[in-house]
Scaffold this motif. Structure first.
Motif, PDB file in Angstrom:
ATOM      1  N   UNK A 165       0.885  -1.787  -1.284  1.00 17.68           N
ATOM      2  CA  UNK A 165       0.437  -1.343  -2.606  1.00 17.68           C
ATOM      3  C   UNK A 165       1.612  -0.769  -3.390  1.00 17.68           C
ATOM      4  N   UNK A 166       1.638  -1.054  -4.696  1.00 18.93           N
ATOM      5  CA  UNK A 166       2.714  -0.556  -5.549  1.00 18.93           C
ATOM      6  C   UNK A 166       2.257  -0.670  -6.995  1.00 18.93           C
ATOM      7  N   UNK A 167       2.979   0.009  -7.875  1.00 13.89           N
ATOM      8  CA  UNK A 167       2.770  -0.194  -9.301  1.00 13.89           C
ATOM      9  C   UNK A 167       4.125  -0.414  -9.957  1.00 13.89           C
ATOM     10  N   UNK A 168       4.119  -0.687 -11.243  1.00 12.43           N
ATOM     11  CA  UNK A 168       5.355  -1.042 -11.941  1.00 12.43           C
ATOM     12  C   UNK A 168       6.134   0.212 -12.327  1.00 12.43           C
ATOM     13  N   UNK A 169       7.391   0.255 -11.944  1.00 10.50           N
ATOM     14  CA  UNK A 169       8.246   1.398 -12.261  1.00 10.50           C
ATOM     15  C   UNK A 169       8.647   1.380 -13.726  1.00 10.50           C
ATOM     16  N   UNK A 210       6.803  -1.189   3.735  1.00 12.10           N
ATOM     17  CA  UNK A 210       5.610  -1.019   4.569  1.00 12.10           C
ATOM     18  C   UNK A 210       5.677   0.292   5.346  1.00 12.10           C
ATOM     19  N   UNK A 211       6.864   0.636   5.847  1.00  7.82           N
ATOM     20  CA  UNK A 211       7.017   1.909   6.562  1.00  7.82           C
ATOM     21  C   UNK A 211       6.792   3.098   5.627  1.00  7.82           C
ATOM     22  N   UNK A 232       3.760   5.996   5.629  1.00  2.00           N
ATOM     23  CA  UNK A 232       3.967   7.447   5.596  1.00  2.00           C
ATOM     24  C   UNK A 232       3.271   8.100   4.402  1.00  2.00           C
ATOM     25  N   UNK A 233       2.545   7.287   3.627  1.00  2.00           N
ATOM     26  CA  UNK A 233       1.810   7.834   2.492  1.00  2.00           C
ATOM     27  C   UNK A 233       2.567   7.858   1.192  1.00  2.00           C
ATOM     28  N   UNK A 234       3.698   7.153   1.125  1.00  2.00           N
ATOM     29  CA  UNK A 234       4.527   7.176  -0.090  1.00  2.00           C
ATOM     30  C   UNK A 234       3.936   6.226  -1.135  1.00  2.00           C
ATOM     31  N   UNK A 235       3.736   6.740  -2.345  1.00  2.00           N
ATOM     32  CA  UNK A 235       3.336   5.923  -3.488  1.00  2.00           C
ATOM     33  C   UNK A 235       4.595   5.263  -4.047  1.00  2.00           C
ATOM     34  N   UNK A 236       4.563   3.944  -4.218  1.00  2.00           N
ATOM     35  CA  UNK A 236       5.754   3.184  -4.575  1.00  2.00           C
ATOM     36  C   UNK A 236       5.677   2.672  -6.004  1.00  2.00           C
ATOM     37  N   UNK A 237       6.750   2.932  -6.772  1.00  2.00           N
ATOM     38  CA  UNK A 237       6.885   2.440  -8.135  1.00  2.00           C
ATOM     39  C   UNK A 237       8.060   1.466  -8.121  1.00  2.00           C
TER      40      UNK A 237
END
Length: 427
Positions: free
Chosen positions: A311-315, A286-287, A291-296
């Motif tokens: 929000x995230x997508x599959x790595x 969440x942090x 900070x605007x990090x796109x998470x895979x």
């Protein structure tokens, strides 16, 4: 087959290299006081010329935006007045460092009375081929001067205006100090052929250092006939162990990823031990997202992200292998330290790898088993930096194993010669 280099470009580069060679012989004779005075004069000149530098940089930034350059690369390219001040301060920091030239590495007296000394001496002429990082222009010039080397710079076209403004200031300042302007040279003509001519100017150039993306580095390593020190890309990891202090781990993760995401020591992957994943990941993801990090994420990390509404997508394998240069990060939950080590061994670029743990046995294993230029224990990956290591500015961060590894500063820009003194001994 590699295309032939334009003969006119070869002549242009070779002429500069010959003049740099003459300048290098002058630099090699300077004492520390002379070199330090020149470095301070260069720093003062940069500060006096800040308006010209920022104006030239604005031209480069506008061209970059017009061409759709990514925000991370624009950040690397940008020189604000504060960054110019920092670059000038880096020159002063270099002036304050010990001079490596003349240092006796080792010595002895043989049974026959001969005395031997292995002494540090300048390389001679050092070529730098790099991309949109105009601070490298000044760092290379300053480190070259302090270590007694002339430099030939081939910067990326994206920073052409900025680099030219910087080098003009530096050359003028050198002249005012009574030193050869050809101690610092910028290739402004010839495009990519100029870089190729530089890296094949064997006998005129002593060393080439590439600094940039994987394609640039690989091109120089494979095509150069001049010796190369390879500065590698930074696919860096933070591993949060079962024995981690999770408050420390969160701070280290956020700093490693978001402090300056465009640089090579920014973390690109987060690995978390299964035993602490449920407690650690929802909050830190969440942090990061904040900070605007796109998470895979892998499946398990994705489930924890979903519980936190992140929000995230599959790595994919491609994500885990990527140096993003941006606010993106791949995330995986691992079963144990062995699994973390296996993941790092598979994807690391050999730059910087960090473990967060209070378990000293786990820390020892990480330090001993991770094959990287720098390994961190309970510290941000962002510390792999010449300035942060106390070296002053750096010429780059080497991920190879011969001659230099890690942040390269003054000693790494020297070689050695043997001085043998006798009293008539013959063999």
């Amino acid at each position: 087959m590699t295309e032939a280099i334009d003969p006119q470009v070869v002549d242009y580069v070779h002429d500069i290299a010959r003049r740099a060679r003459v300048a290098s012989r002058v630099l090699a004779l300077l004492n520390r006081g002379q070199k330090d005075a020149a470095l301070l004069a260069l720093a003062d000149a940069l500060e006096a010329g800040v308006a010209d530098v920022v104006a030239a940089n604005a031209e480069d930034l506008q061209r970059g935006r017009d061409k759709g350059m990514a925000e991370g690369l624009l950040d690397r390219l940008a020189l604000t007045p504060a960054r110019v001040q920092a670059v000038a301060q880096a020159l002063r920091d270099v002036a304050a460092l010990p001079d490596p030239v003349g240092e006796v590495v080792r010595g002895s007296t043989l049974a026959n009375g001969l005395t031997l000394r292995q002494v540090r001496v300048p390389m001679g002429v050092v070529g730098m081929i790099y991309e949109a990082r105009p601070n490298v222009t000044v760092d290379a010039a300053g480190l070259g001067l302090k270590s007694g080397n002339a430099v030939i710079l081939r910067g990326g076209s994206a920073a052409a205006s900025t680099n030219e403004a910087l080098v003009n200031i530096l050359r003028d300042a050198l002249t005012h100090q009574g030193l050869p302007a050809d101690a610092v040279n910028l290739l402004t003509e010839g495009g990519h052929d100029a870089g190729r001519a530089l890296m094949t100017a064997r006998g005129l150039v002593d060393l080439v250092i590439p600094r940039g993306g994987a394609n640039l580095i690989q091109t120089v390593v494979t095509e150069s006939t001049v010796p190369v020190i390879e500065t590698g890309i930074g696919n860096c990891h933070v591993y949060v162990d079962a024995g981690a202090d999770l408050t420390k781990a969160a701070a280290i993760t956020i700093n490693s990823k978001t402090h300056r995401p465009s640089v090579c020591n920014a973390a690109e992957s987060l690995l978390v031990h299964r035993a602490v994943a449920a407690d650690f990941l929802p909050k830190v993801l969440a942090e990061l997202a904040g900070e605007g990090v796109v998470l895979h994420t892998d499946e398990q990390a994705g489930e924890l992200a979903a519980t936190a509404g992140v929000a995230h997508d599959t790595a994919t394998d491609e994500h885990f292998a990527t140096e993003f240069h941006a606010l993106e990060m791949s995330v995986a939950v691992v079963d144990d330290l062995d699994a973390a080590l296996q993941h790092v061994h598979r994807y690391t670029s050999g730059h910087t790898e960090a473990i967060v743990t209070e378990d000293r046995a786990a820390a020892r294993r990480w330090v001993n088993e991770v094959d990287a230029a720098a390994v961190m224990v309970n510290a941000s990956t962002r510390f792999t930096d010449g300035g942060e290591f106390g070296f002053g500015a750096e010429i780059g961060i080497s991920t190879q194993k011969l001659h230099a590894r890690g942040p390269m500063a003054l000693p790494e820009l020297t070689t050695t010669k043997w001085v043998v003194e006798g009293d008539g001994q013959i063999r």
